[in-house]
Design an enzyme around this catalytic site. Structure first.
Site, PDB file in Angstrom:
ATOM      1  N   GLN A 195       0.704  -1.238   0.132  1.00 37.16           N
ATOM      2  CA  GLN A 195      -0.025   0.047   0.094  1.00 37.16           C
ATOM      3  C   GLN A 195       0.916   1.293  -0.083  1.00 37.16           C
ATOM      4  O   GLN A 195       0.497   2.151  -0.808  1.00 37.16           O
ATOM      5  CB  GLN A 195      -1.026   0.032   1.126  1.00 37.16           C
ATOM      6  N   ALA A 225      -5.240   5.162  -0.459  1.00 32.63           N
ATOM      7  CA  ALA A 225      -5.200   5.220   0.863  1.00 32.63           C
ATOM      8  C   ALA A 225      -3.769   5.233   1.161  1.00 32.63           C
ATOM      9  O   ALA A 225      -3.045   4.681   0.814  1.00 32.63           O
ATOM     10  CB  ALA A 225      -5.942   4.353   1.660  1.00 32.63           C
ATOM     11  N   SER A 256      -5.771   1.783   4.436  1.00 27.68           N
ATOM     12  CA  SER A 256      -6.402   0.837   3.337  1.00 27.68           C
ATOM     13  C   SER A 256      -7.147  -0.420   3.770  1.00 27.68           C
ATOM     14  O   SER A 256      -6.359  -1.358   4.731  1.00 27.68           O
ATOM     15  CB  SER A 256      -5.521   0.419   2.302  1.00 27.68           C
ATOM     16  N   HIS A 266      -7.657  -2.948   2.272  1.00 25.65           N
ATOM     17  CA  HIS A 266      -7.124  -3.913   1.672  1.00 25.65           C
ATOM     18  C   HIS A 266      -6.235  -4.815   2.826  1.00 25.65           C
ATOM     19  O   HIS A 266      -5.840  -5.824   2.481  1.00 25.65           O
ATOM     20  CB  HIS A 266      -6.391  -3.482   0.108  1.00 25.65           C
ATOM     21  N   ASP A 294     -11.725  -5.591  -4.713  1.00 24.81           N
ATOM     22  CA  ASP A 294     -12.205  -5.217  -5.860  1.00 24.81           C
ATOM     23  C   ASP A 294     -12.441  -6.178  -7.004  1.00 24.81           C
ATOM     24  O   ASP A 294     -11.687  -6.981  -7.363  1.00 24.81           O
ATOM     25  CB  ASP A 294     -10.975  -4.145  -6.431  1.00 24.81           C
ATOM     26  N   GLU A 338     -16.669   4.194  -5.511  1.00 22.62           N
ATOM     27  CA  GLU A 338     -15.818   2.941  -6.008  1.00 22.62           C
ATOM     28  C   GLU A 338     -16.841   1.899  -6.023  1.00 22.62           C
ATOM     29  O   GLU A 338     -16.900   1.154  -4.967  1.00 22.62           O
ATOM     30  CB  GLU A 338     -14.732   2.569  -4.965  1.00 22.62           C
ATOM     31  N   HIS A 372     -15.371  -1.617  -5.015  1.00 19.54           N
ATOM     32  CA  HIS A 372     -14.524  -1.795  -3.772  1.00 19.54           C
ATOM     33  C   HIS A 372     -15.630  -2.719  -2.728  1.00 19.54           C
ATOM     34  O   HIS A 372     -16.445  -1.897  -2.401  1.00 19.54           O
ATOM     35  CB  HIS A 372     -13.878  -0.821  -3.169  1.00 19.54           C
TER      36      HIS A 372
HETATM   37 ZN   LIG Z   1     -10.389  -1.401  -3.194  1.00 24.03          ZN
END
Ligand SMILES: [Zn+2]
Length: 265
Positions: A143, A164, A169, A171, A178, A227, A230
């Site tokens: 990230q 981010a 994030s 993630h 995603d 988004e 996401h």
């Molecule tokens: Zn994402």
């Protein structure tokens, strides 16, 4: 706890709300300008489910300690609530769905989220909808690299709207994926929200435990642009209640009366 009262109005709201904010895969480029048409005239079909919960005050689906626990399925991660740099989920597994990129790291999710993703992709396929997983788990360092790249290319202010900083994030939780489709060339574009696949995801993901984390029109709250790709795993009960509420996760937590302190304040 009043969140279920939103069930009745969520249909119309929800369909207008789908927007953005992930934190970036390689091509999570600056979103395009295309505007989403309002689809408020479509009628959702989950009213029946939400109504039966209105008779008495329900138990909250969220827990204050879990929200603050980075290892919890309910962990709140955003620009104010960071994961530690050394946090790595203990139960990451390779996802068992079609993927777009080769990287072994990003084709992982936590076990529970991976199972739910498989279930969701299978359910989609049964309705003729083919989804692809593009970017799941990202380490703190991955990230950091992504974010630095975006910042160099777009400037910090612009980068912050769609990517981010490390630690911020979702993630990194191993609970965000995603998703994309052939119809948008397997990329992460705002236009995905208007494809058959994007619409299916928006209307069905919650049943499999995922929410669209960065809906349209909620940038002020989530900190991210729309988004539609996401997805954040929260478990089916919580995801469904949030879906019916029409709220973002931040708003839902606030409405639930949870007192969440911001990092560094
Ligand atoms: Zn994402």
């Amino acid at each position: 706890m009043k969140y279920t009262i939103y069930g009745k109005i969520s249909g119309a709201l929800l369909l207008i709300l789908l927007l953005a904010g992930c934190g970036g895969t390689e091509e999570e480029a600056v979103p395009e300008e295309e505007q989403t048409e309002s689809e408020a005239d479509e009628s959702p079909d989950e009213e029946a489910e939400s109504e039966e919960m209105n008779s008495e005050e329900p138990e909250p689906f969220i827990d204050e300690e879990d929200i603050a626990d980075e290892g919890s399925i309910q962990a709140l991660v955003n620009k104010e609530h960071h994961l530690s740099a050394d946090y790595v989920p203990e139960d990451l597994v390779p996802v068992e769905v079609p993927t777009v990129l080769e990287s072994p790291e990003i084709n992982q999710l936590r076990q529970e989220a991976s199972d739910a993703l498989t279930e969701m992709f299978d359910a989609a396929l049964a309705e003729g909808i083919t989804l692809y997983a593009r970017s799941g788990y990202r380490s703190y360092n991955t990230q950091a690299s992504l974010y630095d790249g975006y910042r160099a290319a777009h400037g910090e202010e612009a980068a912050n709207r769609f990517s981010a900083p490390p630690g911020a994030s979702e993630h990194q939780t191993g609970l965000a994926m995603d998703v994309t489709a052939e119809s948008v060339n397997y990329e992460l574009l705002e236009a995905f929200g208007e494809t058959d696949e994007g619409i299916w995801v928006r209307e069905n993901a919650h049943e499999h435990g995922f929410i669209i984390r960065y809906p349209e029109g909620k940038e002020e709250i989530t900190g991210y642009l729309y988004e539609p790709w996401h997805l954040r795993y929260l478990g089916a009960e919580l995801a469904s209640d949030i879906y019916e509420s029409g709220l973002t996760y931040e708003e839902y937590i606030r409405e639930s009366g949870m007192d969440i302190e911001e990092d560094g304040e």
